[in-house]
Scaffold this active site. Structure first.
Site, PDB file in Angstrom:
ATOM      1  CD  GLU A  56      50.405  44.138  30.899  1.00  0.00           C
ATOM      2  OE1 GLU A  56      49.411  44.320  30.155  1.00  0.00           O
ATOM      3  OE2 GLU A  56      50.373  43.394  31.900  1.00  0.00           O
ATOM      4  CB  SER A  64      42.371  44.512  37.127  1.00  0.00           C
ATOM      5  OG  SER A  64      42.164  43.606  36.057  1.00  0.00           O
ATOM      6  CD  GLU A  82      34.896  46.952  48.914  1.00  0.00           C
ATOM      7  OE1 GLU A  82      34.727  45.713  48.949  1.00  0.00           O
ATOM      8  OE2 GLU A  82      33.979  47.746  48.705  1.00  0.00           O
ATOM      9  CE1 TYR A 201      33.896  38.402  48.368  1.00  0.00           C
ATOM     10  CE2 TYR A 201      34.128  36.480  46.948  1.00  0.00           C
ATOM     11  CZ  TYR A 201      34.403  37.815  47.212  1.00  0.00           C
ATOM     12  OH  TYR A 201      35.177  38.542  46.353  1.00  0.00           O
ATOM     13  CB  SER A 292      42.333  40.028  31.999  1.00  0.00           C
ATOM     14  OG  SER A 292      42.225  41.393  32.357  1.00  0.00           O
TER      15      SER A 292
END
Length: 590
Positions: A56, A64, A82, A201, A292
């Site tokens: 790391e 994140s 969520e 989605y 990232s």
């Protein structure tokens, strides 16, 4: 690696993979994807923990999914995830991770019990006019034309949506709807974002169309997700003997390609300022979190804005170094370069230190923020905000160390190219006080009180994240590398910039799914990876979505060309007394 559904394989423990005792694993990044991969290596791959190394570049794990307190700045939350009940691999992971709060329970047990007692439900998903609930909140307000466009996108193959933007497949009708307002502020979509991802989605979350306005489908952790999810994972891995290398930036992984085989042969990194490397064999498995969304983040304070920083950072540079070696490793430049200016780059953490703002929060959300119950149940969107400002207040305390009088509010703005309504600056130019002032203005705090509260009763930390929307950049097939590229013997990509079918990025589920697929493929684990929830293949869900997309109208009141044959009187007569009639009644369409 293969997919499975149902509980037949869900509860099965696989046999120990062949030759696993002679294998090692090197994982780049200590975010959720890497931590999940390490857990699957130990749990399902039965690899010894001391054979696993996690590298790391920062001094802490979590990637994140952070939530920290620092002496210099205070509480900081860059964002939140969520979650829903059909994150199949996420819950598969956390069913086996011990809770840090309650002995004898898993993280999943703890999470399930909490959300049963305290379910999510938003009493005000959208506000305007300084704290007034939107009059049409609860309705999707889609026109027939907009619904037709949604269905057309869902039926369009991904091959035809390469590098296509959302605003190239929808008209103004769609963008004026509450559906788009709910959708973009819940998932952080911008009009210029990938239509391919938008389609995913729609298909992935079609079962939530009816709850977009109240957020009752969401599930939340007790504390911030670092403390509730990341810390239990890390503690469990440390107990297994997994090695964590912090302040360790992996610069390159050299891959030898001979014929149709790709083998990672060397890894180079800098750890605490010292250059190091290791020679790899085919028995050394390498898992790379490529790219990232929070790389190059900067922070401001009460009196200073967060300064822009668009340096690519270590994770992006590593991906570029890999991509130069083989086109199968993707095109990182598609995601980290040429990001539109009209996007989300700023979030802020507001720590309220007294009760002055509580009445305004209660007036909107109809809940005492000190009750211990989840307050806003996800984002509250401010429709008439020039920044398209939104805020979220989770269960309090949001941190273990939080004081009883403190409240943590997370704010964000999706438009960074416009001046605010109260603070006449772009959100990127605002310090903490100004960011707080804009929020206070929109929730209805009297203008005479705004400056004093933002200065004396609140502490706000702005955060600049140049790559936070990079997941959604318009893309083509092949721009993201496959989880395990064709021919790869010991190298896999994990996280939201790796490619797996059907699932959607910017979710904890995607991170864990790619990790599981990578581990199961490279170790040839004989257990199915739970498939993506198939709501788009369930006729009951599709019928229900028709009902809610049309704001709860009956079939005979829905006027769309593709429904014409269903609405013919003769057709409705023929289904009387049949299972089809039963399905239509269950969906409230007749």
């Amino acid at each position: 690696m293969y997919y499975s559904s149902g509980n037949y394989e869900a509860f099965a423990r696989p046999e120990k993979p062949a030759d696993v005792d002679r294998k090692s694993a090197y994982l780049v990044g200590a975010g959720l994807a890497s931590l999940a991969a390490a857990t699957f290596l130990v749990r399902d791959g039965q690899m010894k923990g001391d054979k696993i190394h996690i590298f790391e570049e920062l001094g802490v794990p979590g990637g994140s999914m952070d939530g920290i307190w620092t002496e210099q700045k205070g509480y900081i939350v860059r964002g939140g995830r969520e979650m829903e009940v059909h994150f199949e691999t996420l819950w598969d992971l956390f069913r086996s991770v011990p809770s840090l709060e309650t002995e004898g329970l898993s993280v999943l047990d703890e999470f399930y019990r909490l959300n049963k007692k305290d379910p999510s439900f938003s009493k005000a998903r959208v506000i305007e006019n300084r704290g007034q609930r939107l009059a049409t909140d609860g309705d999707l307000t889609l026109t027939n034309k907009a619904i037709d466009e949604l269905i057309h996108l869902a039926l369009t193959p991904e091959e035809q949506l390469q590098d296509v933007k959302i605003n190239e497949v929808f008209s103004d009708d769609f963008f004026k709807s509450n559906f788009w307002l709910y959708w973009c502020t819940m998932f952080a979509f911008e009009p210029w974002a990938s239509a391919m991802e938008m389609r995913r989605y729609i298909l992935r979350f079609v079962h939530h169309v009816g709850t977009l306005s109240n957020l009752s489908s969401l599930r939340f952790t007790k504390y911030n997700q670092y403390e509730s999810l990341i810390m239990p994972l890390v503690k469990n891995l440390e107990a297994q003997g997994v090695h964590f290398h912090y302040n360790a930036q992996v610069r390159n992984i050299l891959v030898n390609t001979v014929g149709d085989k790709k083998v990672a042969v060397k890894m180079e990194w800098t750890e605490n300022g010292r250059e190091q490397s290791v020679t790899l064999t085919q028995d050394d498995l390498v898992f790379v979190t490529n790219g990232s969304i929070t790389e190059s983040s900067t922070y401001g304070d009460q009196t200073h804005p967060a300064l822009p920083n668009k340096e690519p950072g270590g994770s992006w540079q590593l991906w570029k170094n890999l991509a130069e070696q083989d086109p199968a490793f993707g095109k990182p430049e598609k995601f980290c370069e040429n990001i539109p200016e009209a996007n989300w780059v700023i979030s802020g953490t507001i720590t309220l230190t007294d009760e002055k703002v509580v009445p305004y929060i209660e007036r909107i959300s109809k809940k005492d923020p000190h009750s211990g119950s989840i307050v806003t149940s996800g984002p509250v969107t401010i429709k008439d905000s020039n920044w398209l400002l939104g805020y979220s207040i989770s269960r309090q305390p949001h941190f273990h160390s939080q004081k009883p009088n403190e409240l943590i509010v997370w704010v964000y703005g999706l438009f960074s190219d416009k001046p605010g309504n109260y603070v006449k600056k772009r959100i990127t130019e605002c310090n903490g006080i100004e960011l707080c002032e804009e929020w206070l203005y929109h929730i209805g705090v009297p203008e005479t009180d705004i400056a004093e509260i933002a200065t004396q009763s609140a502490h706000t930390i702005p955060c600049y994240m140049p790559y936070i929307t990079s997941y959604f950049m318009p893309r083509a097939l092949g721009d993201r590398p496959l989880v395990v590229p064709e021919g790869s013997q010991n190298l896999a990509f994990i996280g939201n910039f790796a490619e797996t079918e059907r699932d959607t990025v910017f979710t904890t589920e995607y991170s864990v799914r790619t990790a599981m697929e990578a581990v199961y493929t490279l170790l040839n684990i004989d257990r199915g990876v739970p498939e993506v929830f198939g709501s788009c293949f369930d006729v009951r869900v599709l019928m229900s979505s028709i009902y809610y997309l049309n704001d709860r109208k009956k079939l005979q009141d829905i006027k769309l060309p593709w429904m014409a044959t269903l609405l013919e009187k003769q057709g409705l007569k023929k289904i009387q007394g049949t299972y089809i009639e039963e399905l239509l009644r269950d969906a409230k369409l007749i």
